[in-house]
Write an enzyme that holds these catalytic residues in place. Sequence first.
Site, mmCIF file in Angstrom:
data_model
loop_
_atom_site.group_PDB
_atom_site.id
_atom_site.type_symbol
_atom_site.label_atom_id
_atom_site.label_comp_id
_atom_site.label_asym_id
_atom_site.label_seq_id
_atom_site.Cartn_x
_atom_site.Cartn_y
_atom_site.Cartn_z
ATOM 1 N N ARG A 1 106.795 101.537 -35.450
ATOM 2 C CA ARG A 1 107.545 100.947 -36.410
ATOM 3 C C ARG A 1 109.031 100.921 -35.828
ATOM 4 N NH1 ARG A 1 103.336 100.233 -37.575
ATOM 5 N NH2 ARG A 1 102.307 100.738 -39.252
ATOM 6 N N SER B 1 107.311 102.448 -47.149
ATOM 7 C CA SER B 1 107.264 103.814 -46.702
ATOM 8 C C SER B 1 108.444 104.097 -46.363
ATOM 9 C CB SER B 1 106.285 103.965 -45.524
ATOM 10 O OG SER B 1 104.872 103.692 -45.842
ATOM 11 N N GLU C 1 112.301 105.467 -42.028
ATOM 12 C CA GLU C 1 111.862 104.240 -41.371
ATOM 13 C C GLU C 1 112.594 103.167 -42.029
ATOM 14 O OE1 GLU C 1 107.450 103.995 -41.651
ATOM 15 O OE2 GLU C 1 107.657 101.763 -42.095
HETATM 16 C C1 LIG Z 1 105.618 97.416 -51.329
HETATM 17 C C2 LIG Z 1 105.744 97.482 -49.755
HETATM 18 C C3 LIG Z 1 104.730 97.802 -48.926
HETATM 19 C C4 LIG Z 1 105.105 97.869 -47.449
HETATM 20 N N1 LIG Z 1 103.916 98.040 -46.616
HETATM 21 C C5 LIG Z 1 104.027 98.263 -45.488
HETATM 22 C C6 LIG Z 1 102.964 98.386 -44.290
HETATM 23 O O1 LIG Z 1 101.882 98.689 -44.744
HETATM 24 N N2 LIG Z 1 103.118 98.434 -42.941
HETATM 25 C C7 LIG Z 1 104.484 98.121 -42.603
HETATM 26 O O2 LIG Z 1 104.627 98.244 -41.372
HETATM 27 N N3 LIG Z 1 105.547 97.971 -43.401
HETATM 28 C C8 LIG Z 1 105.548 98.069 -44.891
HETATM 29 N N4 LIG Z 1 106.427 97.654 -45.628
HETATM 30 C C9 LIG Z 1 107.961 97.714 -45.109
HETATM 31 C C10 LIG Z 1 108.143 96.472 -44.854
HETATM 32 O O3 LIG Z 1 107.615 95.248 -45.495
HETATM 33 C C11 LIG Z 1 108.219 95.796 -43.193
HETATM 34 O O4 LIG Z 1 109.102 96.719 -42.503
HETATM 35 C C12 LIG Z 1 108.503 94.316 -42.749
HETATM 36 O O5 LIG Z 1 108.124 94.363 -41.718
HETATM 37 C C13 LIG Z 1 110.029 94.134 -43.063
HETATM 38 O O6 LIG Z 1 110.218 92.630 -42.988
HETATM 39 P P1 LIG Z 1 111.347 91.897 -43.930
HETATM 40 O O7 LIG Z 1 111.570 90.627 -43.334
HETATM 41 O O8 LIG Z 1 111.345 92.347 -45.357
HETATM 42 O O9 LIG Z 1 112.839 92.659 -43.110
HETATM 43 P P2 LIG Z 1 113.790 93.248 -43.614
HETATM 44 O O10 LIG Z 1 113.586 94.444 -44.763
HETATM 45 O O11 LIG Z 1 114.939 92.198 -44.395
HETATM 46 O O12 LIG Z 1 114.570 93.869 -42.176
HETATM 47 C C14 LIG Z 1 113.986 94.887 -41.766
HETATM 48 C C15 LIG Z 1 114.546 95.152 -40.290
HETATM 49 O O13 LIG Z 1 114.350 93.862 -39.499
HETATM 50 C C16 LIG Z 1 115.506 93.371 -38.821
HETATM 51 N N5 LIG Z 1 115.282 91.881 -39.037
HETATM 52 C C17 LIG Z 1 114.507 91.138 -39.964
HETATM 53 N N6 LIG Z 1 114.466 89.928 -39.505
HETATM 54 C C18 LIG Z 1 114.919 90.038 -38.145
HETATM 55 C C19 LIG Z 1 114.912 88.806 -37.062
HETATM 56 N N7 LIG Z 1 114.608 87.234 -37.535
HETATM 57 N N8 LIG Z 1 115.522 89.113 -35.955
HETATM 58 C C20 LIG Z 1 115.824 90.475 -35.608
HETATM 59 N N9 LIG Z 1 115.664 91.411 -36.574
HETATM 60 C C21 LIG Z 1 115.316 91.134 -37.860
HETATM 61 C C22 LIG Z 1 116.644 93.638 -39.852
HETATM 62 O O14 LIG Z 1 117.839 93.513 -39.236
HETATM 63 C C23 LIG Z 1 116.194 95.147 -40.234
HETATM 64 O O15 LIG Z 1 116.598 95.941 -39.325
HETATM 65 C C24 LIG Z 1 106.339 97.673 -47.109
HETATM 66 C C25 LIG Z 1 107.143 97.457 -48.003
HETATM 67 C C26 LIG Z 1 107.143 97.334 -49.201
HETATM 68 C C27 LIG Z 1 108.124 96.954 -50.238
#
Ligand SMILES: Cc1cc2nc3c(=O)[nH]c(=O)nc-3n(C[C@H](O)[C@H](O)[C@H](O)COP(=O)(O)OP(=O)(O)OC[C@H]3O[C@@H](n4cnc5c(N)ncnc54)[C@H](O)[C@@H]3O)c2cc1C
Length: 308
Positions: free
Chosen positions: A180, A230, A300
């Site tokens: 992660r 998570s 996380e």
């Molecule tokens: C209901 C639910 C279920 C989930 N299930 C999972 C799962 O099964 N597995 C899992 O791994 N995660 C899960 N997640 C967590 C989340 O979806 C992941 O971590 C996802 O990858 C985050 O992506 P995001 O675009 O929403 O990033 P954000 O939440 O907007 O940002 C997360 C991080 O990524 C960085 N970031 C975003 N875009 C960029 C970019 N273009 N360049 C550099 N850094 C960047 C941000 O600065 C921040 O540090 C879940 C979340 C929810 C709400």
Amino acid sequence: MPFADLSSDIRASAPDLRGRLLANQELSGLTWFRVGGPAQILFTPADEDDLAYLLSKLPEDLPVTVIGLGSNLIVRDGGIPGVVIRLGGKAFGEIALESGDRLRAGTAVPDVKVARAAADASLDGLAFYRGIPGSIGGALRMNAGAHGGETTDVLVSVRGVTRKGEIVTLSHAEMGFTYRNSAASTRDVIFTSALFQGRPGDQADIQAEMDRVTQAREAAQPIKERTGGSTFKNPDGGKAWKLIDAAGCRGLRVGGAQVSEMHCNFLINTGGATAADVEGLGEEVRRRVKENSGFDLQWEIKRLGVAG
Ligand SMILES: Cc1cc2nc3c(=O)[nH]c(=O)nc-3n(C[C@H](O)[C@H](O)[C@H](O)COP(=O)(O)OP(=O)(O)OC[C@H]3O[C@@H](n4cnc5c(N)ncnc54)[C@H](O)[C@@H]3O)c2cc1C
């Protein structure tokens, strides 16, 4: 209390900017938790060159933060100082198939769309993205994964822009993936596109796998709630949800925030929660788990910005 409006200063030092630059923009609507304060500046670049141009012109000491779909974020109540960058689907939302069973995706593309495009092209290996509600940018940063697959397994290389405005390509090794996490983010790279390696598969089997992923999630996770997924990483030798349950935290509340009854590694905004409620609840859970089992849970979820 709003931040000082930096937009005219930034426009003066970057007169050819084409993207959208807005001062004191609320971010709560851009995160799954629906909490938190504004961005001092919210910038949506017109394209990769525009992003590189802005970054090359910003003062070095001005903080820059990138957000994706906000599914892994708590934005604190005081908001995020400096420039917050959100990549829009117009410029960063393309998906293209490439030779050698490869697929390229812009980092604003939601993970689910990558899973669907791979399935449509009978490319196996990317179905795990079906249930992750973030963007590819967030998946790269978080090494997102589920159901036996994670980003590191399928990633070939990444394009991005450094804080100084240089366009770079990072190999899989340079991404420094661990559980992660990606160490590349410590070099302040904003990812703009990613190249994935699939393998030829049977479309019906891939679709069936995606259906299994969807059903498993609906049964086990509060996916319709205001949550961040998570909250804590699984520590070596333990499962975060089990430790939280054993510490008696299932259903625990602080203000409008609650530990999910359904999956106790998920925190929920039940309605009127502030970011301080959500973060405070997370810290209380950490304290109780430490007291009960000795495990020191690590967040996380990313917590960004300043307290209100
Ligand atoms: C209901 C639910 C279920 C989930 N299930 C999972 C799962 O099964 N597995 C899992 O791994 N995660 C899960 N997640 C967590 C989340 O979806 C992941 O971590 C996802 O990858 C985050 O992506 P995001 O675009 O929403 O990033 P954000 O939440 O907007 O940002 C997360 C991080 O990524 C960085 N970031 C975003 N875009 C960029 C970019 N273009 N360049 C550099 N850094 C960047 C941000 O600065 C921040 O540090 C879940 C979340 C929810 C709400």
